[in-house]
Write an enzyme that holds these catalytic residues in place. Structure first.
Site, PDB file in Angstrom:
ATOM      1  CE  LYS A  68     108.939 -74.089 -25.475  1.00  0.00           C
ATOM      2  NZ  LYS A  68     108.757 -72.516 -25.521  1.00  0.00           N
ATOM      3  CE  LYS A  92     108.172 -76.478 -35.752  1.00  0.00           C
ATOM      4  NZ  LYS A  92     108.612 -75.112 -35.797  1.00  0.00           N
ATOM      5  CE  LYS A 104     104.881 -69.341 -33.998  1.00  0.00           C
ATOM      6  NZ  LYS A 104     106.189 -70.449 -34.422  1.00  0.00           N
ATOM      7  CG  ASP A 144     107.751 -67.142 -34.396  1.00  0.00           C
ATOM      8  OD1 ASP A 144     108.168 -68.130 -34.472  1.00  0.00           O
ATOM      9  OD2 ASP A 144     107.179 -66.287 -35.323  1.00  0.00           O
TER      10      ASP A 144
HETATM   11  P1  NAD Z   1     114.337 -63.206 -37.914  1.00  0.00           P
HETATM   12  O1  NAD Z   1     113.598 -61.863 -37.511  1.00  0.00           O
HETATM   13  O2  NAD Z   1     115.643 -63.183 -37.034  1.00  0.00           O
HETATM   14  O3  NAD Z   1     114.637 -62.872 -39.232  1.00  0.00           O
HETATM   15  C1  NAD Z   1     113.763 -62.977 -40.387  1.00  0.00           C
HETATM   16  C2  NAD Z   1     114.546 -62.711 -41.749  1.00  0.00           C
HETATM   17  O4  NAD Z   1     113.679 -62.706 -42.847  1.00  0.00           O
HETATM   18  C3  NAD Z   1     115.197 -61.192 -41.598  1.00  0.00           C
HETATM   19  O5  NAD Z   1     116.495 -61.530 -42.372  1.00  0.00           O
HETATM   20  C4  NAD Z   1     114.386 -60.540 -42.587  1.00  0.00           C
HETATM   21  O6  NAD Z   1     114.935 -59.692 -43.113  1.00  0.00           O
HETATM   22  C5  NAD Z   1     113.958 -61.657 -43.502  1.00  0.00           C
HETATM   23  N1  NAD Z   1     112.478 -61.243 -44.240  1.00  0.00           N
HETATM   24  C6  NAD Z   1     111.518 -60.631 -43.813  1.00  0.00           C
HETATM   25  N2  NAD Z   1     110.857 -60.529 -44.788  1.00  0.00           N
HETATM   26  C7  NAD Z   1     111.168 -60.918 -45.860  1.00  0.00           C
HETATM   27  C8  NAD Z   1     110.840 -61.419 -47.303  1.00  0.00           C
HETATM   28  N3  NAD Z   1     109.615 -60.873 -47.737  1.00  0.00           N
HETATM   29  N4  NAD Z   1     111.952 -61.954 -48.200  1.00  0.00           N
HETATM   30  C9  NAD Z   1     112.957 -62.400 -47.637  1.00  0.00           C
HETATM   31  N5  NAD Z   1     113.379 -62.094 -46.431  1.00  0.00           N
HETATM   32  C10 NAD Z   1     112.413 -61.502 -45.691  1.00  0.00           C
HETATM   33  O7  NAD Z   1     113.289 -64.483 -37.559  1.00  0.00           O
HETATM   34  P2  NAD Z   1     113.857 -65.996 -37.315  1.00  0.00           P
HETATM   35  O8  NAD Z   1     114.055 -66.144 -35.862  1.00  0.00           O
HETATM   36  O9  NAD Z   1     115.305 -66.143 -37.982  1.00  0.00           O
HETATM   37  O10 NAD Z   1     112.672 -66.789 -38.062  1.00  0.00           O
HETATM   38  C11 NAD Z   1     112.560 -66.984 -39.566  1.00  0.00           C
HETATM   39  C12 NAD Z   1     111.616 -68.214 -39.733  1.00  0.00           C
HETATM   40  O11 NAD Z   1     112.261 -69.238 -38.925  1.00  0.00           O
HETATM   41  C13 NAD Z   1     110.268 -68.002 -39.439  1.00  0.00           C
HETATM   42  O12 NAD Z   1     109.375 -68.493 -40.373  1.00  0.00           O
HETATM   43  C14 NAD Z   1     110.193 -68.410 -37.907  1.00  0.00           C
HETATM   44  O13 NAD Z   1     109.026 -68.918 -37.887  1.00  0.00           O
HETATM   45  C15 NAD Z   1     111.025 -69.624 -38.398  1.00  0.00           C
HETATM   46  N6  NAD Z   1     111.666 -70.181 -37.024  1.00  0.00           N
HETATM   47  C16 NAD Z   1     112.169 -69.584 -36.050  1.00  0.00           C
HETATM   48  C17 NAD Z   1     112.742 -70.315 -35.043  1.00  0.00           C
HETATM   49  C18 NAD Z   1     113.535 -69.612 -34.067  1.00  0.00           C
HETATM   50  O14 NAD Z   1     114.233 -70.287 -33.145  1.00  0.00           O
HETATM   51  N7  NAD Z   1     113.955 -68.319 -34.095  1.00  0.00           N
HETATM   52  C19 NAD Z   1     112.426 -71.582 -34.789  1.00  0.00           C
HETATM   53  C20 NAD Z   1     111.561 -72.223 -35.656  1.00  0.00           C
HETATM   54  C21 NAD Z   1     111.272 -71.570 -36.874  1.00  0.00           C
END
Ligand code: NAD
Length: 429
Positions: A68, A92, A104, A144
Site C-alpha cells: 500500500k 505506517k 511506493k 501522493d
Molecule cells: P500536494 O501536491 O497537494 O501539495 C504539496 C504542497 O507543497 C504544495 O502546496 C506545494 O506548493 C508545496 N511545496 C512544494 N515544494 C515546496 C517547497 N520546496 N517548499 C514549500 N512548499 C513546497 O501534496 P500533498 O498530498 O499535500 O502531500 C504533501 C506531503 O504530505 C508529501 O510529503 C506527501 O508524501 C505527504 N502525504 C500526503 C498524503 C495524502 O493523502 N495526500 C498522505 C500521507 C503523506
C-alpha cells in the site's frame, strides 16, 4: 553500506530494536524490499513527438498484507527515495494496525509541463506497464505528491480495462463517483489535526493561545490548517513552493484556500497561484524562515528533508508535527531531541490518509458504502487511539514519540514473523 535515505530509515529501526525484544529476522526482512519494478513509459505528445518517461514501483514488504502506498509525479522521483518511502509505508501500516505492507512508486516527470491529455495518457500508460504487479490483493496505489483523485480514477479505469473486470479496489483515493470513499481527500489533514488536538489536550493548551505554522499548502497542509483554524488555533504562517506569508495575529485560512485554488493550471489540476499572492498586508516570508518561526506547533506538509542539521538549531517550535513524509533528517532529529523539541513522527501524524484508503478498499470489496460521518468517526477513533498509545509508551519508556512508534512497529511486524516461524522455531527438534 552506502548512506542513502533508505539506509538512514533502516538505522531508525535498528535503534528501535534496542528498546524491544524482537527477533533479528524482522529487521533482516525489512532491509530487503520485496520487489523493485522499473519501467519506461512512451508518451505521444500533443505536438506529435515521442517522449519516454521512467516509472517505478517499490514493494517493500507484504508481511502484514498487500502493498500500500502512493504514486507521485515529480521530476526528482528516483529509486533511492522510493525505497525509503515504501519502507515508511510498511511502518505506517503496521503502526496503524492496517492489514497492509508498504509500497511506493511514481514517474520522474514535471506534470505541470504536460497538457491535460498528455497527463491522462501518461497515467494510463504507466498502469499498462505495471498492471501485472498490482491489484486489490497484491499492491494498491494511492495519490501522493502531484497526483490526485482524478489521476487515480484514470488509473483504476485503465487497470480495469487490462484485467477485463471493474476493479475499484485496485486504487484508493479515487473520486467518490468512481468508488472513492467519503472523507478520503481530507483524511491526512484530519489525522494531523487529531494529533494536534490530542497533544493540546495532554498538555492543557487552549486553541486560541496555540500558534501554528504550516509549510506546504496543498491537499494536506490546507486541510490541517483549515481544521485548526476552525477550532480557534492561531495559524500564523503558511507557505507553498512560491514562498509563504506570516501574520502574528493569525491568518484568515478559508480566504487563503479560496485564493490559492482560484488560479489553476491544467484546468484545476495544479495550482498556479502561490499563497503569497493573497493578503497583501501579511508579511511575506521564505520557506526557510517559516521553519524558524517561534510557534507552538510547526507542521511541515510539503516535501522530505526540510529540517536538516543545517537549520535544526534554528527551529523555534515547541512541537513539530510531521505531515510530510520524512521532513526531518536523521541528524536533525537528534538535534531537535537534544533541544527538547517534541516531534510527532510522520508514520503517525500523516497516517490519516492511508487509514481512510483502507476504509475505501474495505468498502470497494464489500460493496457497502459508508457516510462521511461514519468514515470520520472511525478515523478519529483510530488516530486518537494510536496517537495516545504512542505517547503513553514514549512517556513510560522515556523515548521520543518517533522511537516509541518504531518500537510498536517492530512489535507488530515481529508478531507476523513469529507466526510464520523464525529460525529459533525451525531449529527446534
Ligand atoms: P500536494 O501536491 O497537494 O501539495 C504539496 C504542497 O507543497 C504544495 O502546496 C506545494 O506548493 C508545496 N511545496 C512544494 N515544494 C515546496 C517547497 N520546496 N517548499 C514549500 N512548499 C513546497 O501534496 P500533498 O498530498 O499535500 O502531500 C504533501 C506531503 O504530505 C508529501 O510529503 C506527501 O508524501 C505527504 N502525504 C500526503 C498524503 C495524502 O493523502 N495526500 C498522505 C500521507 C503523506
Amino acid at each position: 553500506m552506502t548512506d542513502t535515505l533508505f539506509t538512514r530509515a533502516l538505522a531508525r529501526l535498528d535503534e528501535a530494536a534496542e528498546h524491544i525484544d524482537v527477533c533479528a529476522e524482522v529487521i533482516e526482512r525489512l532491509r530487503h524490499p520485496k520487489a523493485i519494478i522499473a519501467v519506461s513509459i512512451p508518451l505521444r505528445m500533443d505536438d506529435g513527438s515521442l517522449r519516454i518517461f521512467d516509472g517505478y514501483r517499490v514493494q517493500h514488504s507484504d508481511l502484514l498484507g498487500p502493498g500500500k502506498g502512493g504514486l507521485r509525479f515529480h521530476p526528482d522521483v528516483d529509486l533511492e527515495e522510493l525505497e525509503a518511502l515504501a519502507l515508511w509505508m510498511s511502518c505506517k501500516c503496521a503502526l496503524m494496525e492496517l492489514p497492509y505492507g508498504g509500497a511506493k512508486g511514481g514517474i520522474a516527470v514535471n506534470p505541470k509541463k504536460l497538457s491535460m491529455m498528455e497527463l491522462e495518457r501518461l497515467s494510463r500508460g504507466f498502469i499498462r506497464r505495471i498492471a501485472d504487479f498490482i491489484g486489490p490483493g497484491a499492491d494498491i496505489p494511492a495519490p501522493d505528491v502531484y497526483t490526485n483523485a482524478r489521476i487515480m480514477g484514470w488509473m483504476m479505469d485503465e487497470y480495469s480495462e487490462v484485467v477485463r473486470q471493474r476493479t475499484p479496489g485496485a486504487f484508493t483515493g479515487k473520486p467518490v463517483a468512481l468508488g472513492g470513499s467519503q472523507g478520503r481527500s481530507g483524511a491526512t489533514g484530519y489525522g494531523g489535526y487529531v494529533c494536534v488536538r490530542e497533544l493540546a489536550r495532554r498538555r492543557e493548551w487552549t486553541a486560541k493561545n496555540t500558534t501554528v505554522a504550516v509549510q506546504g499548502f496543498g491537499n494536506v497542509g490546507q486541510e490541517a490548517a483549515r481544521l485548526l483554524y476552525e477550532d480557534g488555533y492561531r495559524v500564523v504562517a503558511v507557505s507553498d513552493s512560491g514562498g509563504g506569508i506570516y501574520d502574528p495575529q493569525g491568518l484568515e485560512i478559508p480566504a487563503l484556500i479560496r485564493g490559492k485554488n482560484r488560479g489553476n493550471k491544467l484546468k484545476h489540476m495544479y495550482c498556479d497561484h502561490s499563497v503569497g499572492d493573497e493578503q497583501p498586508d501579511a508579511r511575506r516570508i521564505s520557506n526557510a524562515r517559516l521553519l524558524e518561526l517561534e510557534v507552538d506547533i510547526l507542521i511541515p506538509a510539503a516535501l522530505e528533508d526540510v529540517i536538516t542539521e543545517d537549520n535544526a538549531e534554528q527551529v523555534n517550535a515547541r512541537v513539530v508535527v510531521e505531515l510530510a513524509n520524512g521532513p526531518t533528517t536523521f541528524e536533525a532529529d537528534r538535534i531537535l531531541e537534544q533541544r527538547d523539541i517534541m516531534v510527532i513522527p510522520d508514520i503517525l501524524a500523516n497516517a490519516g490518509g492511508v487509514t481512510v484508503s483502507y476504509y475505501e478498499w474495505v468498502q470497494n470489496r464489500s460493496g457497502d458504502y459508508w457516510t462521511a460521518e461514519e468514515v470520520r468517526e472511525r478515523l478519529d477513533a483510530r488516530m486518537c487511539g494510536q496517537f495516545n498509545t504512542v505517547l503513553d509508551l514514549a512517556a513510560e519508556k522515556t523515548l521520543s514519540p518517533r522511537m516509541a512508534a518504531y518500537v510498536l512497529v517492530l512489535k507488530r511486524l515481529g508478531a507476523a514473523v513469529d507466526a510464520m516461524g523464525t529460525g529459533e522455531f525451525f531449529s527446534r527438534e
